[in-house]
Design a protein around this motif. Structure first.
Motif, mmCIF file in Angstrom:
data_model
loop_
_atom_site.group_PDB
_atom_site.id
_atom_site.type_symbol
_atom_site.label_atom_id
_atom_site.label_comp_id
_atom_site.label_asym_id
_atom_site.label_seq_id
_atom_site.Cartn_x
_atom_site.Cartn_y
_atom_site.Cartn_z
ATOM 1 N N ASP A 130 -41.039 -137.969 -21.210
ATOM 2 C CA ASP A 130 -42.014 -137.134 -21.916
ATOM 3 C C ASP A 130 -41.370 -136.222 -22.948
ATOM 4 O O ASP A 130 -42.047 -135.419 -23.589
ATOM 5 N N ARG A 131 -40.046 -136.316 -23.084
ATOM 6 C CA ARG A 131 -39.384 -135.389 -24.013
ATOM 7 C C ARG A 131 -39.499 -135.876 -25.451
ATOM 8 O O ARG A 131 -39.471 -137.083 -25.713
ATOM 9 N N ASN A 132 -39.607 -134.932 -26.361
ATOM 10 C CA ASN A 132 -39.618 -135.249 -27.788
ATOM 11 C C ASN A 132 -38.178 -135.482 -28.266
ATOM 12 O O ASN A 132 -37.232 -134.903 -27.735
ATOM 13 N N PHE A 133 -38.015 -136.315 -29.252
ATOM 14 C CA PHE A 133 -36.682 -136.664 -29.761
ATOM 15 C C PHE A 133 -36.822 -136.902 -31.259
ATOM 16 O O PHE A 133 -37.702 -137.656 -31.664
ATOM 17 N N ILE A 134 -35.973 -136.284 -32.020
ATOM 18 C CA ILE A 134 -36.079 -136.223 -33.471
ATOM 19 C C ILE A 134 -37.541 -136.065 -33.930
ATOM 20 O O ILE A 134 -38.063 -136.808 -34.716
ATOM 21 N N ARG A 135 -38.157 -135.003 -33.400
ATOM 22 C CA ARG A 135 -39.454 -134.481 -33.815
ATOM 23 C C ARG A 135 -40.658 -135.252 -33.288
ATOM 24 O O ARG A 135 -41.784 -134.817 -33.479
ATOM 25 N N VAL A 136 -40.478 -136.403 -32.684
ATOM 26 C CA VAL A 136 -41.661 -137.173 -32.282
ATOM 27 C C VAL A 136 -41.549 -137.623 -30.824
ATOM 28 O O VAL A 136 -40.482 -137.602 -30.230
ATOM 29 N N ASP A 137 -42.687 -138.042 -30.269
ATOM 30 C CA ASP A 137 -42.707 -138.642 -28.934
ATOM 31 C C ASP A 137 -42.169 -140.058 -29.010
ATOM 32 O O ASP A 137 -42.252 -140.720 -30.047
ATOM 33 N N TRP A 138 -41.658 -140.504 -27.872
ATOM 34 C CA TRP A 138 -41.122 -141.866 -27.807
ATOM 35 C C TRP A 138 -41.814 -142.631 -26.673
ATOM 36 O O TRP A 138 -41.443 -142.481 -25.510
ATOM 37 N N PHE A 299 -32.789 -130.164 -37.962
ATOM 38 C CA PHE A 299 -34.130 -129.620 -37.751
ATOM 39 C C PHE A 299 -34.162 -129.001 -36.346
ATOM 40 O O PHE A 299 -33.683 -129.625 -35.398
ATOM 41 N N PRO A 300 -34.698 -127.795 -36.219
ATOM 42 C CA PRO A 300 -34.687 -127.147 -34.900
ATOM 43 C C PRO A 300 -35.689 -127.797 -33.950
ATOM 44 O O PRO A 300 -36.849 -127.405 -33.901
ATOM 45 N N GLU A 301 -35.209 -128.772 -33.232
ATOM 46 C CA GLU A 301 -36.051 -129.550 -32.315
ATOM 47 C C GLU A 301 -36.635 -128.627 -31.238
ATOM 48 O O GLU A 301 -35.880 -127.909 -30.559
ATOM 49 N N GLN A 302 -37.940 -128.690 -31.068
ATOM 50 C CA GLN A 302 -38.597 -127.836 -30.078
ATOM 51 C C GLN A 302 -38.054 -128.114 -28.677
ATOM 52 O O GLN A 302 -37.963 -129.269 -28.256
ATOM 53 N N ARG A 383 -36.672 -143.928 -40.153
ATOM 54 C CA ARG A 383 -36.963 -142.775 -39.294
ATOM 55 C C ARG A 383 -37.997 -141.822 -39.904
ATOM 56 O O ARG A 383 -37.680 -140.656 -40.214
ATOM 57 N N PRO A 384 -39.232 -142.279 -40.110
ATOM 58 C CA PRO A 384 -40.204 -141.415 -40.797
ATOM 59 C C PRO A 384 -40.328 -140.035 -40.157
ATOM 60 O O PRO A 384 -40.622 -139.914 -38.979
ATOM 61 N N TYR A 385 -40.047 -139.022 -40.925
ATOM 62 C CA TYR A 385 -40.215 -137.617 -40.537
ATOM 63 C C TYR A 385 -39.420 -137.268 -39.274
ATOM 64 O O TYR A 385 -39.819 -136.450 -38.468
ATOM 65 N N GLY A 386 -38.279 -137.900 -39.145
ATOM 66 C CA GLY A 386 -37.395 -137.612 -38.013
ATOM 67 C C GLY A 386 -36.581 -136.348 -38.224
ATOM 68 O O GLY A 386 -36.023 -135.817 -37.268
ATOM 69 N N ASP A 387 -36.445 -135.900 -39.470
ATOM 70 C CA ASP A 387 -35.659 -134.675 -39.670
ATOM 71 C C ASP A 387 -36.387 -133.623 -40.511
ATOM 72 O O ASP A 387 -35.756 -132.692 -41.010
ATOM 73 N N SER A 388 -37.697 -133.776 -40.626
ATOM 74 C CA SER A 388 -38.475 -132.768 -41.374
ATOM 75 C C SER A 388 -39.951 -133.054 -41.173
ATOM 76 O O SER A 388 -40.330 -134.170 -40.826
ATOM 77 N N PRO A 389 -40.793 -132.044 -41.455
ATOM 78 C CA PRO A 389 -42.228 -132.349 -41.467
ATOM 79 C C PRO A 389 -42.584 -133.080 -42.766
ATOM 80 O O PRO A 389 -41.858 -132.963 -43.765
ATOM 81 N N PRO A 390 -43.697 -133.832 -42.776
ATOM 82 C CA PRO A 390 -44.097 -134.538 -44.004
ATOM 83 C C PRO A 390 -44.355 -133.581 -45.169
ATOM 84 O O PRO A 390 -44.295 -133.980 -46.321
ATOM 85 N N SER A 391 -44.628 -132.302 -44.862
ATOM 86 C CA SER A 391 -44.927 -131.346 -45.925
ATOM 87 C C SER A 391 -43.691 -130.904 -46.701
ATOM 88 O O SER A 391 -43.819 -130.315 -47.768
ATOM 89 N N ASN A 392 -42.527 -131.162 -46.164
ATOM 90 C CA ASN A 392 -41.294 -130.749 -46.852
ATOM 91 C C ASN A 392 -40.197 -131.753 -46.501
ATOM 92 O O ASN A 392 -39.263 -131.450 -45.754
#
Ligand code: SF4
Length: 419
Positions: A130-138, A299-302, A383-392
């Motif tokens: 259930d952990r997030n990894f490079i900003r997204v769920d897996w 990116f500061p991963e939550q 890796r779409p949006y793996g190191d940033s949000p789509p907004s930046n």
């Protein structure tokens, strides 16, 4: 005609908006808290022993089933959407070209890397799957189902490459072999080549050789940190994690010998406290060895031990992206570049018109990684949006358009005056 003027214009993504670089003193991870004994080593999942039923989508409100590689693997949302096992669309890109398969166990990764959402210190908070990894769920998917779909699609498969991502676990070496064998039994590795994202801590040279013999095409080492000091404090003793810089380099050099030129490389995260000169010197070192570097923007991963720290300022990131591209693909050497007293790039070692040409092509700002079928300098691994949000966007998972390039130029501090 256009003329180009350098000025100071750091357009940084939050939360690092007023910083020019992420310096060493700033980028200090938190120390991991003790995990209560009752939840260590995946105890919650193993005690519940819920049998898995097909695809598992991360969900904190249900008991996580007991899933293990090689029967199960995890994959990014983008890969699951492309494979057709999850509904959804990715912002501005239709699909991903690389099928990243991450090994999975109830015990999870036994390392504690400070920037990583999969790290061991999160055991009390979330089960591994259930952990997030490079900003997204897996999502977790039966390996057989993945292989079935790709084998069925044959030449129509959207994937240009598959990558097995190892984690730090006693079964990781053997299960990487098992997943590779399951793949090559049904899918021609010449049609969809396989990369290995290795875990050197558990590996020996013979393991590297075995993966090559079984048909792996490219072998990468996730150095992640650009210097030994940053490695030690983010992946080693500093956070009670088992990794050692020297061991990572030992396996990297084994990969150079076993896989050969252009078939090995290293992942580097930019903005964890190194200077631009330091990271680009490492990029040069890898090129001199015959390999490549694959860059990630910090990116500061939550939930990670670095989630209180700023993302890499965009000006720092763009300078490093551009300089790395010139070293990797345009034959420019780091010694020809110039740096200020803080180690920041102030000259790229080429006439400005040639630098401008590379910026205009835009490839330097795309996600870097193992190549696909388009061209050597365009990564299959987007890796779409793996190191940033789509907004930046930090790493573009698609070819940057005209407005994207305008923004990139501003981030680089380049003002273009049309005349
Ligand atoms: S070894 Fe890899 S998966 Fe494990 S904590 Fe470190 S970065 Fe994350």
């Amino acid at each position: 005609m256009s003329c180009i003027k350098q000025d100071v214009h750091p357009e940084n993504g939050p939360p690092g908006a007023d910083l020019a670089v992420n310096g060493f003193d700033l980028m200090q991870p938190r120390f991991p808290a003790q995990t209560p004994a009752g939840v260590r080593n995946g105890r919650r999942v193993k005690d519940a022993a819920v049998p898995p039923q097909g695809v598992y989508l991360p969900n904190n409100n249900v008991l996580t089933p007991q899933m293990r590689s090689p029967e199960y693997v995890q994959m990014s949302n983008a890969a699951a959407i492309t494979l057709g096992i999850m509904p959804g669309r990715m912002h501005r890109c239709g699909c991903t070209r690389c099928l990243n398969l991450l090994l999975t166990y109830p015990e999870g990764c036994r390392a504690n890397c400070a920037y990583c959402g999969l790290a061991r210190h999160r055991e009390a908070e979330r089960d591994y799957a259930d952990r997030n990894f490079i900003r997204v769920d897996w999502p977790a998917v039966p390996t057989e189902q993945v292989v079935d779909i790709v084998a069925r699609d044959g030449e129509k498969s959207p994937f240009h490459r598959m990558c097995i991502s190892m984690i730090t676990h006693p079964r990781s070496d053997a299960d990487t072999v098992a997943v590779l064998e399951a793949w090559t039994a049904r899918i021609d590795p010449a049609a969809i080549p396989v990369s290995i994202l290795s875990n050197p801590t558990t590996m020996e040279r013979a393991d590297v050789q075995r993966l090559r013999d079984l048909g792996a095409d490219i072998f990468t080492v996730a150095l992640d940190a650009a210097t030994p000091a940053i490695f030690d404090r983010t992946r080693g003793k500093g956070v009670q994690s088992p990794h050692k810089w020297q061991k990572y380099w030992e396996i990297l050099l084994d990969a150079r010998d076993v896989f050969g030129p252009q078939k090995f490389g290293a992942h580097i995260i930019v903005g964890m406290g190194e200077t631009e000169y330091e990271v680009l010197s490492l990029v040069q070192q890898l090129v001199d060895l015959g390999g490549h570097s694959h860059l990630f923007c910090f990116f500061p991963e939550q939930g990670s031990l670095m989630d209180h720290l700023p993302a890499t300022p965009r000006d720092q990131w763009r300078r490093v992206q551009l300089a790395r591209y010139l070293i990797d693909y345009a034959g420019v050497r780091v010694e020809r570049m110039s740096f200020d007293g803080e180690g920041r790039v102030v000259g790229y070692g080429l006439p400005q018109a040639e630098v401008e040409e590379v910026i205009t092509q835009g490839i330097a700002f795309r996600t870097s990684g193992c190549p696909g079928k388009f061209r050597d300098d365009v990564s299959a691994c987007d890796r779409p949006y793996g190191d940033s949000p789509p907004s930046n966007i930090a790493s573009f998972p698609f070819q940057p358009g005209r407005r994207d390039l305008q923004k990139i130029r501003r981030q680089l501090g380049i003002r273009v005056v049309r005349g």
